[in-house]
Write a protein that holds these residues in place. Structure first.
Motif, short mmCIF file in Angstrom:
data_model
loop_
_atom_site.label_atom_id
_atom_site.label_comp_id
_atom_site.label_asym_id
_atom_site.label_seq_id
_atom_site.Cartn_x
_atom_site.Cartn_y
_atom_site.Cartn_z
N HIS A 185 0.86 -1.18 0.00
CA HIS A 185 0.00 0.00 0.00
C HIS A 185 0.90 1.24 0.00
O HIS A 185 1.92 1.28 0.70
N ASP A 240 0.77 4.01 1.45
CA ASP A 240 1.01 4.58 2.78
C ASP A 240 1.96 3.72 3.61
O ASP A 240 2.52 4.20 4.60
N ASP A 241 2.12 2.44 3.25
CA ASP A 241 2.97 1.53 4.03
C ASP A 241 4.37 1.37 3.42
O ASP A 241 5.26 0.83 4.08
N ARG A 272 -0.17 -3.54 4.47
CA ARG A 272 -1.23 -3.91 3.54
C ARG A 272 -0.63 -4.29 2.19
O ARG A 272 0.22 -3.58 1.67
N ARG A 279 -1.65 -5.60 -1.80
CA ARG A 279 -2.73 -5.59 -2.77
C ARG A 279 -3.02 -7.01 -3.25
O ARG A 279 -2.14 -7.72 -3.73
N TYR A 305 -6.97 -4.35 -0.82
CA TYR A 305 -5.81 -4.43 0.07
C TYR A 305 -6.20 -5.23 1.31
O TYR A 305 -7.28 -5.04 1.88
N TRP A 330 -4.70 -6.80 5.17
CA TRP A 330 -3.71 -6.57 6.23
C TRP A 330 -2.95 -7.86 6.52
O TRP A 330 -3.53 -8.94 6.60
#
Length: 538
Positions: free
Chosen positions: A320, A322-323, A346, A348, A354, A356
């Motif tokens: 992800h 943001d990660d 996360r 994809r 997405y 976890w």
């Protein structure tokens, strides 16, 4: 011949000696001659060495050609020795040749002398060369045998039908038998029965086109143990292409075979563990820059086949956005400094959503501290995250409900406090005033006393109503704030309990939220109540 021939001549007749030298020189031979006349002179010159040829008369006073030949052969078995005689019969000639003479020439036939000398010198050179070759061959054989005997490998030679013709010391020690006991036996006798077909098949595969064959089978040692050996068989062929001999070298590879078997079993167990694990595994080879993703990893990520990218970086473009930055930073911190890698991230899914995952990994390092592999696992925590999110939402809802309940409760308390203070308090005050007015107008002492008791009762009720109103919701809390409300409450409780109270609070320019002030006041209120009831404080 380019170099001069060093000739030692035994001849007591000077004319015969000169005639022989003349014939040799006229025949094109460069000769440097030392002519000895007596036995002592001859043997002294012979002892000096450096001679290429000896010419000797057969019959000399007190010394014969056979005796001279014996003296020469005692020092040099190959030095050419030619007899020259005027009266040498066939029997004596044969006797001299058997004794080691190279040839003989009659004095009345000296035209044979040059060819005889040339042939004798030529044969001597050939014999010397052959002797050197034999010596070199012997030295090589000794070196070869020393090398073979010093080897820890089993070395043997076999006939085409597998019969042992030679074994080295290592093989005799391994089999626990002497070499003479092994020679003539078949190698298959010492092969483990289960591997006999392998050993015999390897021998049958040897051909002129493929003279080298490698195979592995077990040999039974002196104690009855079966030891794995890697055998290299080399076929030696005659000019006609027929197999004449097999040379075999066997190296003990038992530890290697057992290690490989243990490795295969370990890999099989690891494979079963990987297939049975609910976690997905990865192994990043930092040297070759290749990443392996286990089948479970691919299943968790939703890959229907091999990943589109199996090269760095780890997780590729599946992270992800943001990660990506915190995860890649954590990976580098583990690779460089060994910091623990334990991240929730996360990835994809192939369907575009997405999910976890909890990723945990660590770095394997070499003896020099260099990072070699970064391996780890991922576990699907999507359900847990969903549950945590649901729990968080429920907690927020509960907080709102609790806050609303407290607001309602405080609102009711505020209403009741106001009612008690404004309504019931006013009524009780009016009753008290009326009773006091009546008491002032009555002269009957008995009635005055009863009115005074009533006034006290009304006053007590009024004080209780006021105290109850303050306990429910002091007006100071809404009008002046938490500090003033706490100070007033403490003073009242201290007066009731006859306590010496001390109050300290910093001045705040900005008031707290009403719900916070209310909660703090209720905590302090409950604490003071417990002090009055249980602490026996003074």
């Amino acid at each position: 011949m380019g170099d001069a021939i060093h000739l030692l001549m035994l001849e007591d007749n000077a004319l015969d000696a000169e005639l022989a030298l003349t014939v040799l020189r006229q025949g094109g031979l460069a000769v440097e001659c030392h002519c000895a006349v007596t036995r002592r002179e001859f043997e002294a010159a012979l002892a000096g060495g450096g001679w290429h040829l000896v010419l000797s008369d057969y019959a000399l006073p007190g010394y014969t050609g056979l005796e001279a030949l014996a003296a020469v052969r005692s020092r040099d078995s190959l030095l050419p020795f030619v007899l020259i005689s005027g009266t040498l019969g066939d029997e004596r000639a044969i006797e001299c040749l058997k004794a080691g003479a190279t040839d003989y020439v009659l004095k009345d036939n000296l035209q044979r002398l040059v060819p005889v000398v040339r042939r004798a010198l030529s044969e001597h050179l050939e014999r010397l060369a052959l002797l050197e070759m034999q010596r070199a061959l012997q030295r090589n054989e000794e070196r070869y045998r020393a090398i073979v005997e010093d080897q820890s490998d089993l070395i043997c030679r076999l006939s085409p039908d597998g019969v042992l013709t030679f074994v080295n010391h290592a093989m005799t020690r391994f089999l626990g038998r002497r070499g003479v006991e092994l020679i003539g036996s078949r190698l298959l006798t010492f092969v483990a029965p289960e591997d006999a077909s392998i050993a015999s098949g390897a021998q049958l595969r040897i051909s002129p086109q493929s003279p080298l064959v490698t195979c592995e089978y077990r040999i039974v040692d002196a104690s009855g143990r079966q030891r794995w050996h890697q055998w290299v068989l080399r076929g030696l062929f005659a000019e006609a292409g027929q197999l004449s001999e097999i040379q075999a070298v066997g190296r003990d590879v038992t530890e290697l075979v057992e290690a490989l078997r243990a490795l295969r079993e370990s890999e099989a167990r690891f494979g079963r563990a990987v297939r049975g694990s609910t976690d997905g595994l990865w192994d990043w080879d930092l040297v070759r820059q290749q990443i392996y993703y286990s089948p479970r990893f691919r299943a968790l990520a939703g890959w229907r086949s091999e990943p589109r990218r199996a090269d760095p970086p780890l997780f590729g473009d599946l992270l992800h956005p943001d990660d990506a930055e915190p995860v890649n930073r954590a990976i580098q911190e583990n690779l460089v400094g060994g910091a623990p890698f334990n991240q929730e991230l996360r990835l994809r899914h192939e369907d575009g959503t997405y999910r976890w995952f909890l990723a945990r990994g660590d770095t394997e390092r070499g003896s020099d501290g260099r990072a070699l592999n970064f391996s780890g696992s991922i576990a699907d925590v999507s359900e847990r995250r969903q549950f945590e999110e649901s729990l968080r939402v429920a907690h927020l809802r509960l907080q709102r409900l609790s806050r609303r309940a407290m607001e309602v409760l405080e609102s009711e308390r505020r209403y009741l406090a106001r009612e008690l203070h404004d309504e019931i308090g006013q009524v009780l005050t009016a009753v008290k005033i009326n009773l006091e007015s009546v008491a002032r107008q009555v002269d009957d002492d008995n009635l005055k006393e009863r009115l005074s008791d009533s006034i006290d009762i009304a006053n007590t009720a009024l004080n209780q109503v006021r105290q109850l109103s303050l306990d429910l919701r002091p007006a100071q809390l809404d009008d002046l704030g938490l500090v003033a409300a706490l100070r007033g409450h403490l003073d009242r409780q201290a007066a009731v309990g006859q306590l010496t109270a001390h109050f300290s609070a910093p001045e705040r320019r900005v008031r707290l939220k009403p719900e916070v002030e209310t909660a703090c006041f209720r905590v302090a209120q409950e604490a003071l109540t417990n002090v009055l009831r249980h602490a026996r404080a003074r």
